[in-house]
Design a protein around this motif. Structure first.
Motif, PDB file in Angstrom:
ATOM      1  N   GLN A 164      35.562  39.280  27.418  1.00  0.00           N
ATOM      2  CA  GLN A 164      36.083  39.590  26.770  1.00  0.00           C
ATOM      3  C   GLN A 164      37.678  38.970  26.364  1.00  0.00           C
ATOM      4  O   GLN A 164      38.831  39.009  26.349  1.00  0.00           O
ATOM      5  N   ARG A 165      37.329  37.755  26.677  1.00  0.00           N
ATOM      6  CA  ARG A 165      38.729  36.308  26.611  1.00  0.00           C
ATOM      7  C   ARG A 165      38.504  36.034  25.146  1.00  0.00           C
ATOM      8  O   ARG A 165      38.926  35.060  25.313  1.00  0.00           O
ATOM      9  N   GLU A 166      39.713  36.819  24.251  1.00  0.00           N
ATOM     10  CA  GLU A 166      38.863  36.573  22.969  1.00  0.00           C
ATOM     11  C   GLU A 166      40.682  36.740  21.975  1.00  0.00           C
ATOM     12  O   GLU A 166      41.066  36.635  21.375  1.00  0.00           O
ATOM     13  N   GLY A 167      41.745  37.019  23.130  1.00  0.00           N
ATOM     14  CA  GLY A 167      43.088  36.855  22.046  1.00  0.00           C
ATOM     15  C   GLY A 167      43.700  37.938  22.097  1.00  0.00           C
ATOM     16  O   GLY A 167      44.157  38.306  20.724  1.00  0.00           O
ATOM     17  N   ARG A 168      42.648  39.543  21.796  1.00  0.00           N
ATOM     18  CA  ARG A 168      42.921  40.916  21.381  1.00  0.00           C
ATOM     19  C   ARG A 168      44.054  41.478  21.909  1.00  0.00           C
ATOM     20  O   ARG A 168      45.092  40.891  22.483  1.00  0.00           O
ATOM     21  N   ASP A 169      43.502  42.570  23.527  1.00  0.00           N
ATOM     22  CA  ASP A 169      44.310  43.283  23.950  1.00  0.00           C
ATOM     23  C   ASP A 169      43.857  43.255  25.539  1.00  0.00           C
ATOM     24  O   ASP A 169      44.123  44.346  26.304  1.00  0.00           O
ATOM     25  N   GLU A 170      43.468  41.712  25.971  1.00  0.00           N
ATOM     26  CA  GLU A 170      42.280  42.254  26.964  1.00  0.00           C
ATOM     27  C   GLU A 170      43.295  42.043  28.430  1.00  0.00           C
ATOM     28  O   GLU A 170      43.246  42.026  29.585  1.00  0.00           O
ATOM     29  N   LEU A 171      44.626  41.885  27.881  1.00  0.00           N
ATOM     30  CA  LEU A 171      45.808  41.824  29.531  1.00  0.00           C
ATOM     31  C   LEU A 171      45.940  42.986  29.859  1.00  0.00           C
ATOM     32  O   LEU A 171      46.997  42.765  30.619  1.00  0.00           O
ATOM     33  N   GLU A 172      46.075  44.152  28.716  1.00  0.00           N
ATOM     34  CA  GLU A 172      46.841  45.309  28.637  1.00  0.00           C
ATOM     35  C   GLU A 172      45.064  46.246  29.525  1.00  0.00           C
ATOM     36  O   GLU A 172      45.374  47.258  29.252  1.00  0.00           O
ATOM     37  N   GLN A 173      44.123  45.836  29.642  1.00  0.00           N
ATOM     38  CA  GLN A 173      43.229  46.563  30.033  1.00  0.00           C
ATOM     39  C   GLN A 173      42.387  46.600  31.570  1.00  0.00           C
ATOM     40  O   GLN A 173      43.137  45.502  32.030  1.00  0.00           O
ATOM     41  N   SER A 174      41.672  47.389  31.643  1.00  0.00           N
ATOM     42  CA  SER A 174      40.569  47.087  33.152  1.00  0.00           C
ATOM     43  C   SER A 174      39.603  47.312  32.423  1.00  0.00           C
ATOM     44  O   SER A 174      38.999  47.869  31.230  1.00  0.00           O
ATOM     45  N   PHE A 175      39.005  46.984  33.667  1.00  0.00           N
ATOM     46  CA  PHE A 175      37.015  46.158  33.443  1.00  0.00           C
ATOM     47  C   PHE A 175      36.307  46.848  33.899  1.00  0.00           C
ATOM     48  O   PHE A 175      34.822  46.490  34.174  1.00  0.00           O
ATOM     49  N   ASP A 176      36.416  47.289  35.093  1.00  0.00           N
ATOM     50  CA  ASP A 176      35.738  48.411  35.940  1.00  0.00           C
ATOM     51  C   ASP A 176      34.953  49.135  35.740  1.00  0.00           C
ATOM     52  O   ASP A 176      33.687  49.080  36.398  1.00  0.00           O
ATOM     53  N   ASP A 177      34.731  49.886  34.394  1.00  0.00           N
ATOM     54  CA  ASP A 177      33.344  50.601  34.295  1.00  0.00           C
ATOM     55  C   ASP A 177      32.680  49.748  33.288  1.00  0.00           C
ATOM     56  O   ASP A 177      31.573  49.989  32.844  1.00  0.00           O
ATOM     57  N   LEU A 178      32.920  48.456  32.664  1.00  0.00           N
ATOM     58  CA  LEU A 178      31.927  47.349  31.090  1.00  0.00           C
ATOM     59  C   LEU A 178      31.000  47.252  33.206  1.00  0.00           C
ATOM     60  O   LEU A 178      30.755  46.738  33.958  1.00  0.00           O
ATOM     61  N   VAL A 179      29.574  47.056  31.580  1.00  0.00           N
ATOM     62  CA  VAL A 179      28.604  47.303  32.591  1.00  0.00           C
ATOM     63  C   VAL A 179      28.249  45.765  32.785  1.00  0.00           C
ATOM     64  O   VAL A 179      28.925  44.761  32.611  1.00  0.00           O
TER      65      VAL A 179
END
Length: 568
Positions: free
Chosen positions: A312-327
């Motif tokens: 997810q580290r592509e410089g989009r909005d990843e610092l505002e997201q949570s990734f708990d449910d990501l596969v």
DNA sequence: GCCGTTTTCGGCCCGACTGTTTTCAGTCG
């Protein structure tokens, strides 16, 4: 001009400016603007004022509007006029940047690769101040090499190197721990090189080991902390960088070289707002104290952030997201697409079952090719029936679903009659022929498969082979609508040569309720390991585990098949 | 060129390596 053209043009402007020797920040402003456009999900029609995006100001907004209305802009025309086109590809050469190319042009009159080669051979390059004999030799070698090698390698083409280097570093006593960073870790489809981060307290020994690798094609650089080489694997030259660090700096170095560049910029901006500074070696506070971390988790926690997955580290909005449910790879409970010796696979049903058990799966599906695919020894109705008997009789500690990978024929009919597939658990439909058909014809075929009540899934929906073949023409938006309407599962084919659907396509279906399966399409039991590449692709797209049917329990999966893939 | 703002201009991520210099510029990631 459409959005893609505009993005490309902005990047072209940046390249021209670079050669012209423009201010580096001005150059990067155009790259940033291109990136801002790319990350915004709206089309150009929906995007009223480009200047509203962060990274695009009045000037670039004007250029963007010029481009969308007239297809060109004054700045671009001027640059094209003042800079020979032949200089642009020279930027790709190792060791040459905009400034040096600008000087070669202005001081030696070099306007293209052929002239650069001549200048080197005549010894004119080494006479320039700031250049020298060595520079001239390197430039000449690079020019002669030009075009022989692709800029980025499909990830499938570097897998050998990855496994080999992994094994070698694993076996090295001097290595405390190591990890492969860079775009490979982020799950990109292609990579420029392999970036290994190595923690060691015996850097000399590790350096010696690396420079002693038997398959070194060239040493690009070898400093105290960075070894840069090109390695030969069969016919492929794989560039690899190795960073040697003390263990305290491992986590921040890993983070730094995992990137992406844009992600690092976001992190550094965040640090700056807090009066801190991030480098490979740690986080420095205002008083100059450097804090180091054991893990990337701890590093992110320092900034009150959850762990941001590399994908997810592509410089989009990843610092505002949570990734708990990501596969995650651990969520995968089975593999639903694989082949055996019954068609073109290398292993028996029993062998594949044992391999799946060893992977800890609770279920699997055997899905050999259907009769249309003669080259793959596809099964006819009679052999399919016999194979399914064998599957039911197989005594293994795993649920084996019967299945077929059934061809969708060029005329839009399916390779088996309904009466044959109604009793098959996992019916995968796929296209292996007539790739050159029009989008209309292809969509007619895909629609027929979706609308069949017994078809569970469409495999490798676009048919592409990364770096080799484009795939057939799919209207992806339409396919997603069809899949949603008919509860047809779409595959993420995890084969690193396919990654099909791609992360980009997967993002398109995030807002629908289309279900996904991540399958390896293994033809050999080693290929079951490709699951990780498929999971990475889904993680890049931000797909939660619950959307992926092979993360479900066997009971849930059976219930799903009964509800949606039979006529009753 | 963009941004933020001490609203008019300075800072823009940061460090390693190389080849050229003799202290640093250019390139790269």
């Amino acid at each position: 001009m459409n959005k893609k053209d505009i993005i490309k043009t902005l990047e072209t402007i940046a390249v021209y400016l670079e050669v012209e020797g423009a201010n580096a920040f001005r150059v990067s402003a155009y790259r940033k603007a291109a990136g801002a456009l790319e990350r915004d999900e709206r089309s150009m029609e929906e995007l009223d004022d480009p200047a509203a995006l962060s990274g695009i100001g009045k000037g670039t907004a004007g250029i963007i509007n010029d481009l969308r209305e007239t297809g060109t802009t004054e700045l671009l025309e001027e640059l094209r006029e003042s800079i020979p086109e032949g200089l642009i590809p020279l930027l790709k050469l190792q060791g040459l940047g905009g400034k040096k190319i600008g000087r070669l042009y202005r001081e030696l009159g070099v306007t293209n690769a052929a002239e650069l080669k001549e200048a080197c051979e005549a010894g004119r390059v080494e006479e320039l101040s700031g250049f020298g004999k060595k520079s001239q030799e390197k430039i000449l070698a690079a020019v002669e090499d030009m075009g022989k090698r692709p800029e980025r390698l499909p990830v499938a083409g570097v897998m050998n190197a990855v496994h080999d280097l992994h094994a070698r570093l694993q076996a090295a006593d001097a290595v405390t721990r190591f990890e492969l960073a860079g775009s490979f870790r982020r799950g990109r489809e292609t990579v420029k090189d392999l970036d290994f981060i190595i923690s060691t307290d015996k850097p000399e020994a590790v350096k010696e080991l690396l420079l002693g690798l038997g398959n070194i094609h060239a040493v690009i650089g070898s400093g105290d902390t960075k070894i840069s080489v090109e390695l030969s694997y069969d016919d492929t030259i794989v560039p690899a960088d190795f960073r040697l660090v003390e263990d305290g700096a491992f986590a921040t170095t890993l983070h730094h070289f995992t990137g992406s560049k844009d992600h690092n910029v976001l992190m550094r901006q965040l640090a700056k707002e807090r009066g801190e500074k991030i480098s490979e070696y740690g986080v420095e506070d205002a008083d100059g104290n450097v804090k180091q971390f054991d893990t990337e988790q701890a590093f992110f926690a320092h900034f009150d952030l959850p762990f941001v997955p590399p994908e997810q580290r592509e410089g989009r909005d990843e610092l505002e997201q949570s990734f708990d449910d990501l596969v995650a790879l651990e969520d995968v409970k089975g593999d639903l697409h694989m082949h055996t010796t019954w068609s073109d696979g290398a292993q028996s049903i029993q062998e594949m079952a044992e391999a799946c058990i060893a992977k800890g799966y609770s279920y699997m599906a055997i899905t050999d090719h259907s009769k249309f695919l003669r080259v793959a020894n596809g099964l006819n109705e009679e052999r399919l029936a016999r194979q399914h008997e064998e599957i039911r009789a197989t005594d293994a500690d795993i649920q084996i679903f019967t299945g077929t990978e059934m061809d969708i024929l060029p005329d839009g009919t399916l390779d088996f009659e309904d009466a044959i597939i109604e009793s098959v658990d996992m019916v995968i439909a796929s296209i292996h022929s007539s790739f050159q058909q029009s989008e209309e014809e292809i969509m007619k075929r895909l629609e027929a498969a979706c609308r069949n009540p017994y078809v569970t899934m469409i495999a490798h929906p676009t048919g592409r082979l990364i770096g080799k073949r484009e795939g057939y023409k799919v209207d992806m938006q339409r396919l997603i609508e069809l899949a949603a309407e008919t509860a047809t599962v779409l595959e993420v084919n995890a084969n690193p040569s396919r990654l099909d659907l791609s992360a980009e396509h997967l993002r398109m279906l995030l807002d629908s309720d289309v279900r996904i399966a991540i399958n390896t399409d293994a033809h050999h039991f080693d290929m079951l390991e490709d699951m990780e590449s498929g999971v990475k692709t889904a993680r890049r797209a931000g797909i939660p585990a619950e959307r992926i049917i092979n993360t479900w329990s066997a009971d849930d999966l059976k219930a799903f098949l009964q509800t949606f893939c039979t006529q009753s």
